[in-house]
Scaffold this motif. Structure first.
Motif, PDB file in Angstrom:
ATOM      1  N   LEU A 169       0.855  -1.240   0.085  1.00 15.71           N
ATOM      2  CA  LEU A 169       0.071  -0.033  -0.067  1.00 15.71           C
ATOM      3  C   LEU A 169       0.583   1.234   0.014  1.00 15.71           C
ATOM      4  O   LEU A 169       0.474   2.171  -0.345  1.00 15.71           O
ATOM      5  CB  LEU A 169      -0.932   0.026   1.315  1.00 15.71           C
ATOM      6  N   ARG A 170       1.998   1.289   0.214  1.00 16.13           N
ATOM      7  CA  ARG A 170       2.766   2.530   0.561  1.00 16.13           C
ATOM      8  C   ARG A 170       4.367   2.243   0.095  1.00 16.13           C
ATOM      9  O   ARG A 170       5.044   3.119   0.342  1.00 16.13           O
ATOM     10  CB  ARG A 170       2.887   2.994   1.942  1.00 16.13           C
ATOM     11  N   ALA A 171       4.621   1.235  -0.627  1.00 19.14           N
ATOM     12  CA  ALA A 171       5.888   0.953  -0.909  1.00 19.14           C
ATOM     13  C   ALA A 171       6.582   1.913  -2.082  1.00 19.14           C
ATOM     14  O   ALA A 171       5.551   2.465  -2.749  1.00 19.14           O
ATOM     15  CB  ALA A 171       6.126  -0.485  -1.428  1.00 19.14           C
ATOM     16  N   ARG A 172       7.720   1.990  -2.174  1.00 15.93           N
ATOM     17  CA  ARG A 172       8.530   2.947  -3.046  1.00 15.93           C
ATOM     18  C   ARG A 172       8.113   2.199  -4.673  1.00 15.93           C
ATOM     19  O   ARG A 172       7.945   2.947  -5.738  1.00 15.93           O
ATOM     20  CB  ARG A 172       9.716   3.161  -2.848  1.00 15.93           C
ATOM     21  N   SER A 173       8.144   0.959  -4.632  1.00 18.09           N
ATOM     22  CA  SER A 173       7.971   0.116  -6.053  1.00 18.09           C
ATOM     23  C   SER A 173       7.370  -1.161  -5.489  1.00 18.09           C
ATOM     24  O   SER A 173       7.228  -1.348  -4.509  1.00 18.09           O
ATOM     25  CB  SER A 173       9.158   0.012  -6.987  1.00 18.09           C
ATOM     26  N   ALA A 174       6.993  -1.861  -6.753  1.00 16.76           N
ATOM     27  CA  ALA A 174       6.529  -3.150  -6.523  1.00 16.76           C
ATOM     28  C   ALA A 174       7.699  -4.158  -6.074  1.00 16.76           C
ATOM     29  O   ALA A 174       7.527  -4.923  -5.098  1.00 16.76           O
ATOM     30  CB  ALA A 174       5.994  -3.696  -7.905  1.00 16.76           C
ATOM     31  N   ARG A 175       8.695  -3.770  -6.423  1.00 15.53           N
ATOM     32  CA  ARG A 175      10.193  -4.568  -5.990  1.00 15.53           C
ATOM     33  C   ARG A 175      10.325  -4.289  -4.528  1.00 15.53           C
ATOM     34  O   ARG A 175      10.511  -5.366  -3.807  1.00 15.53           O
ATOM     35  CB  ARG A 175      11.198  -4.238  -6.806  1.00 15.53           C
ATOM     36  N   HIS A 176      10.165  -3.124  -3.913  1.00 13.52           N
ATOM     37  CA  HIS A 176      10.295  -2.988  -2.886  1.00 13.52           C
ATOM     38  C   HIS A 176       9.263  -3.429  -1.911  1.00 13.52           C
ATOM     39  O   HIS A 176       9.591  -4.048  -0.698  1.00 13.52           O
ATOM     40  CB  HIS A 176      10.300  -1.355  -2.551  1.00 13.52           C
ATOM     41  N   VAL A 205      -0.923  -5.998  -4.683  1.00 10.55           N
ATOM     42  CA  VAL A 205      -1.539  -4.931  -4.092  1.00 10.55           C
ATOM     43  C   VAL A 205      -1.128  -3.630  -4.493  1.00 10.55           C
ATOM     44  O   VAL A 205      -1.695  -2.688  -4.779  1.00 10.55           O
ATOM     45  CB  VAL A 205      -1.674  -4.991  -2.477  1.00 10.55           C
ATOM     46  N   HIS A 206       0.450  -3.524  -4.521  1.00 13.97           N
ATOM     47  CA  HIS A 206       0.975  -2.275  -5.024  1.00 13.97           C
ATOM     48  C   HIS A 206       0.503  -1.954  -6.401  1.00 13.97           C
ATOM     49  O   HIS A 206       0.132  -0.527  -6.610  1.00 13.97           O
ATOM     50  CB  HIS A 206       2.621  -2.557  -5.102  1.00 13.97           C
ATOM     51  N   TYR A 207       0.520  -2.912  -7.318  1.00 14.74           N
ATOM     52  CA  TYR A 207      -0.085  -2.595  -8.782  1.00 14.74           C
ATOM     53  C   TYR A 207      -1.137  -2.319  -8.570  1.00 14.74           C
ATOM     54  O   TYR A 207      -1.806  -1.527  -9.583  1.00 14.74           O
ATOM     55  CB  TYR A 207       0.270  -3.824  -9.545  1.00 14.74           C
ATOM     56  N   LEU A 208      -2.170  -2.841  -8.055  1.00 12.07           N
ATOM     57  CA  LEU A 208      -3.545  -2.421  -7.803  1.00 12.07           C
ATOM     58  C   LEU A 208      -3.909  -1.072  -7.501  1.00 12.07           C
ATOM     59  O   LEU A 208      -4.556  -0.266  -7.909  1.00 12.07           O
ATOM     60  CB  LEU A 208      -4.448  -3.317  -6.771  1.00 12.07           C
ATOM     61  N   THR A 209      -2.704  -0.369  -6.578  1.00 11.50           N
ATOM     62  CA  THR A 209      -2.981   0.745  -6.194  1.00 11.50           C
ATOM     63  C   THR A 209      -2.546   1.854  -7.278  1.00 11.50           C
ATOM     64  O   THR A 209      -2.607   2.877  -7.146  1.00 11.50           O
ATOM     65  CB  THR A 209      -2.014   1.302  -5.111  1.00 11.50           C
ATOM     66  N   VAL A 229      -1.954  -9.164 -11.419  1.00 11.99           N
ATOM     67  CA  VAL A 229      -1.667 -10.102 -11.408  1.00 11.99           C
ATOM     68  C   VAL A 229      -0.259 -10.818 -12.289  1.00 11.99           C
ATOM     69  O   VAL A 229       0.556 -11.335 -12.006  1.00 11.99           O
ATOM     70  CB  VAL A 229      -2.634 -11.398 -11.261  1.00 11.99           C
ATOM     71  N   ARG A 230      -0.513 -10.520 -13.407  1.00 12.54           N
ATOM     72  CA  ARG A 230       0.411 -10.621 -14.770  1.00 12.54           C
ATOM     73  C   ARG A 230       1.778  -9.940 -14.224  1.00 12.54           C
ATOM     74  O   ARG A 230       2.861 -10.505 -14.268  1.00 12.54           O
ATOM     75  CB  ARG A 230      -0.164 -10.045 -15.756  1.00 12.54           C
ATOM     76  N   ARG A 231       1.878  -8.534 -13.815  1.00  9.33           N
ATOM     77  CA  ARG A 231       2.894  -7.782 -13.672  1.00  9.33           C
ATOM     78  C   ARG A 231       3.571  -8.447 -12.263  1.00  9.33           C
ATOM     79  O   ARG A 231       4.875  -8.662 -12.135  1.00  9.33           O
ATOM     80  CB  ARG A 231       2.661  -6.550 -13.274  1.00  9.33           C
ATOM     81  N   ALA A 232       2.783  -9.053 -11.483  1.00  9.70           N
ATOM     82  CA  ALA A 232       3.668  -9.688 -10.068  1.00  9.70           C
ATOM     83  C   ALA A 232       4.268 -11.051 -10.432  1.00  9.70           C
ATOM     84  O   ALA A 232       5.324 -11.174 -10.139  1.00  9.70           O
ATOM     85  CB  ALA A 232       2.566  -9.907  -8.908  1.00  9.70           C
ATOM     86  N   MET A 233       3.586 -11.712 -11.362  1.00  7.72           N
ATOM     87  CA  MET A 233       4.120 -12.918 -11.925  1.00  7.72           C
ATOM     88  C   MET A 233       5.611 -12.794 -12.752  1.00  7.72           C
ATOM     89  O   MET A 233       6.290 -13.445 -12.529  1.00  7.72           O
ATOM     90  CB  MET A 233       3.358 -13.847 -12.639  1.00  7.72           C
TER      91      MET A 233
END
Length: 371
Positions: A169-176, A205-209, A229-233
């Protein structure tokens, strides 16, 4: 990640949606957590559970350890935004499982507003790995990705996933988000699949935000959840030992494209007692009910099965709440939710802290004192 102040209302709605949605799914699934699908249908009818049901004491809307730990994840991130702060928050949660009520204030010393919430001092079937892992108490260095962690190295229970939405919900990036969730999962669970599934969930969750800003080359008709989901995979595939989590998510995505959803289809993905299965079931239930008016049906699908119903309900609620915001959640279900006001207040503080110009006032430090 700091956000411009004009983005705060939408972000606050997503944070509220994620935390309250997770709590709704958790409370919905709790009364049937240990029941088979056949038992659920015998008790509630052929359609299974169709609305929040009372527990064996007649109480409706009670959350479990899934929501308890998620809230302490938020509190840890508010205080420190690193694994040490999150571990300290989890130790405060452990105290709620070992004492009947909040500790008395001693000479003005405060442990924070969350730990002072009496309704959290209830033991609601906490996971064994969560309890045993936290009893180590001392900080441990996380393993390199793909290797067993130092605490409960063989455990990949769903206790890693069910508490990890806040990292996204508050990360700098999806990787973070991915890597911090995976590191914090190792506080209690050391199996690579256990902590990588937590990381993948946080990334979704990050990508959804960011759902309003698809990347270049996105298929025109791809739903925001499917895209997340695709990006997280894609992100997950870069980490060693990702295979079990990747295969579980692929199965969920494939199943969602095959036809009408059903509890039997849900059960084909597993029992959700382990991390990758819990994530896959929740993702499947959200993918087949992706719209803002589908939340009720998604949560019902997520809990009507012979497995860990509260955890799959919680994770599904986290996903759709983060995507659609608070307004999409069933109001009649929210009316009975345990701790609703406290969850909402915590969500608002979490969202506000990410806005430009936020300051730690005396009142703020009373709620979130330095450890």
């Amino acid at each position: 990640m700091r956000r411009p102040i004009d983005e705060l209302p939408e972000h606050r709605s997503r944070v509220r949606g994620c935390l309250l949605g997770g709590a709704l799914g958790d409370a919905l699934g709790a009364p049937v957590e240990f029941d088979s699908l056949g038992e659920i249908r015998r008790r509630y009818g052929p359609a299974g559970l169709t609305e929040p049901a009372p527990d064996r004491f007649g109480r409706v809307g009670l959350i479990t350890d899934d929501t308890q730990m998620t809230l302490f994840t938020v509190e840890g991130l508010i205080r420190g935004d690193d694994a040490t702060a999150v571990q300290r928050a989890y130790l405060r949660w452990l105290d709620t499982q070992q004492h009947p009520s909040p500790p008395p204030a001693d000479g003005g010393f405060r442990t924070g507003r969350l730990r002072e919430q009496g309704w959290l001092y209830s033991r609601r079937a906490p996971g064994n790995a969560c309890l045993s892992g936290l009893r180590h108490r001392e900080a441990v260095a996380p393993a390199r990705f793909g290797e067993p962690g130092p605490v409960n190295p063989g455990s990949k229970g769903c206790g890693t996933v069910m508490r990890s939405a806040p990292f996204g919900l508050r990360a700098r990036s999806a990787r973070h988000a991915f890597e911090l969730a995976a590191e914090c999962a190792q506080i209690t669970h050391g199996h690579p699949t256990g902590y990588l599934a937590a990381g993948a969930f946080a990334a979704v969750v990050h990508y959804l935000t960011e759902a309003g800003t698809p990347e270049a080359g996105t298929p025109e008709r791809e739903e925001p959840l499917a895209r997340a989901v695709r990006r997280a995979m894609d992100l997950l595939s870069a980490y060693p030992s990702h295979k079990e989590t990747t295969e579980a998510l692929r199965a969920a995505v494939s199943l969602a494209a095959e036809g009408a959803p059903s509890p039997e289809r849900v059960e084909s993905l597993g029992g959700a007692w382990i991390a990758e299965e819990a994530l896959a079931i929740a993702v499947y239930c959200a993918l087949v009910n992706p719209g803002p008016h589908d939340v009720r049906q998604a949560l019902l699908l997520a809990v009507n099965h012979s497995g860990d119903s509260d955890s799959t309900g919680a994770v599904c609620g986290n996903l759709l709440g983060a995507l659609h915001g608070e307004a999409a959640l069933p109001r009649d279900w929210l009316a009975h939710l345990e701790g609703r006001d406290a969850i909402t207040g915590l969500a608002d503080d979490f969202a506000a802290q990410s806005a430009d110009g936020h300051e730690a006032t005396d009142g703020w430090l009373m709620k979130y004192p330095e450890d």
